[in-house]
Design an enzyme around this catalytic site. Structure first.
Site, PDB file in Angstrom:
ATOM      1  N   HIS A 151     -10.687 -33.222 -52.284  1.00 35.69           N
ATOM      2  CA  HIS A 151      -9.498 -33.011 -53.125  1.00 35.69           C
ATOM      3  C   HIS A 151      -9.191 -31.535 -53.285  1.00 35.69           C
ATOM      4  CE1 HIS A 151     -12.012 -31.704 -56.486  1.00 35.69           C
ATOM      5  NE2 HIS A 151     -12.711 -32.834 -56.410  1.00 35.69           N
ATOM      6  N   CYS A 159     -18.022 -33.621 -55.255  1.00 35.86           N
ATOM      7  CA  CYS A 159     -16.987 -33.797 -54.236  1.00 35.86           C
ATOM      8  C   CYS A 159     -16.938 -32.586 -53.314  1.00 35.86           C
ATOM      9  CB  CYS A 159     -15.630 -33.992 -54.902  1.00 35.86           C
ATOM     10  SG  CYS A 159     -15.526 -35.445 -55.978  1.00 35.86           S
TER      11      CYS A 159
END
Length: 426
Positions: A151, A159
């Site tokens: 992202h 992430c």
């Protein structure tokens, strides 16, 4: 030695067998397209044309933690893939090594698939896509976690985070590939480029067996430049295997009898021979020191507990604890609290409790001082009055030698007697 084109065709055949998957609904794809107003830059489009890559041809992403790179590979007209873009990962959390459990803050390593439904055009992190963790291998090995993404926003808690400008381009590659008919694209996430030198550096690491397993898939891609067919059986990854009699792979069951094209087997064996010679040479060479790695499920549990405490708003060390090689837990001295509703609520509760404790201590101290004063006054009241101390004793000789003196009298009568005594020689 078979020609590379022959190997590529064999790889394409195997890859085609892996394309089974449910199609996403039309509404999902329309939502994807509606958000996707970002475009691939003209410079990259020109390079795609030069490399004979159709605009909507399939893509693949490769991630290398230690090098901090995310690469986009795109299929050319001949079916083989070539790298078309490389990005510096803005931030990823944890250490080298796989993700074990929810809350260990590890970014996953392994082979994952992204379908249109995993694209997040309305992500709070600008744009995002879910990489598909946990996959069949993770689930078979009891690994847990959710919402592991690539992202934007350059902020990570497990992430792979990019800048907003980077994720716009990466997202656009996926969107265009889905528009061209690709049903899912593969993500290969590695701790580092799996060269002989790097494998030699980490040969004593507790994650080495896991990384050797990943390396087989890495090597097939290096040989064919085609995404490997990925399956799981006996709780391990297997690559480019065609089961006999159509027997399905069971992630926790025994691996079925399988075959590979002869050309692919020969190419792989040749590649491995060269690798083993390079590995033996690398073991003897001086190399950079290995980077920190996660020390298995034990360290994952320690970090997960820290994450839970932090999420509850408790004061915890600023950095997650880590498990040292000798089994000790390393904790940073600086403490802090997450800036969140839970953190602010916990801070207010602790402040109120501290004030309550302070008031209670002040009352206790005042009561103790009062009790001490009362006890002292009572002790003074009950104490006996001491007799006056006698004058120092005089010797008998001194008493005999000294004339008797009348005690001095004061007042009017005393003054009269004193005057009369002076008149009569007294």
């Amino acid at each position: 030695m078979p020609k590379l084109a022959t190997i590529a065709r064999a790889g394409l055949l195997i890859g085609a067998l892996a394309m089974a998957g449910c199609s996403e609904s039309q509404s999902t794809f329309e939502g994807l397209a509606a958000k996707g107003e970002v475009h691939i830059p003209p410079k990259i489009l020109a390079e795609m044309k030069a490399k004979d890559m159709p605009r909507n041809s399939p893509v693949l992403a490769r991630i290398f933690k230690e090098e901090g790179k995310l690469e986009i590979w795109k299929q050319k007209a001949n079916g083989r893939y070539d790298v078309i873009a490389s990005y510096d990962i803005c931030k990823w959390s944890g250490k080298l090594g796989p993700k074990y459990i929810e809350g260990d803050r590890q970014a996953p390593e392994g082979f994952y698939s992204v379908r249109p439904g995993q694209m997040k055009p309305n992500s709070q992190y600008h744009l995002a896509f879910n990489i598909g963790y946990p996959n069949a291998y993770d689930r078979a090995n009891g690994r847990t976690g959710s919402n592991l993404m690539v992202h934007g926003a350059c902020s990570s808690s497990g992430c792979y985070s990019m800048t907003d400008a980077q994720i716009e381009q990466i997202y656009a590659f996926g969107r265009d590939a889905f528009a061209g008919g690709q049903t899912e694209f593969q993500i290969q996430a590695f701790p580092f480029r799996m060269t002989a030198a790097n494998m030699a550096r980490y040969r004593t690491d507790p994650n080495y067996a896991f990384w050797k397993m990943l390396k087989e898939g890495y090597d097939y891609f290096e040989i064919t430049k085609v995404p490997p067919k990925v399956d799981v059986c006996e709780k391990r990854y297997v690559f480019n295997r065609i089961p006999e009699n159509g027997t399905p792979f069971s992630p926790t069951g025994a691996c079925p009898a399988s075959t590979q094209p002869d050309s692919l087997k020969m190419a792989f064996q040749t590649y491995q021979s060269s690798y083993e010679a390079a590995f033996a040479s690398a073991v003897k060479a001086s190399t950079p020191a290995p980077k920190p790695t996660i020390n298995g499920i034990k360290e994952a549990n320690i970090v997960s507990d820290w994450t839970k405490q932090r999420a509850r708003g408790e004061r915890v060390p600023i950095e997650p604890p880590s498990l040292e090689a000798d089994g000790s837990v390393k904790v940073t001295g600086r403490m802090g609290r997450i800036d969140s509703p839970a953190g602010r609520r916990m801070a207010a509760l602790e402040a109120a409790e501290a004030e309550k404790q302070k008031i209670a201590e002040e009352k206790k101290r005042a009561a103790e001082e009062k009790a001490a004063a009362i006890a002292l006054a009572k002790a003074q009241k009950n104490a006996p009055v001491p007799a006056p101390s006698p004058a120092p004793a005089e010797t008998a000789e001194a008493v005999a030698a000294a004339p008797a003196e009348a005690p001095e009298r004061t007042g009017l009568l005393g003054g009269v007697r004193k005057r009369m005594a002076s008149l009569f020689g007294g």
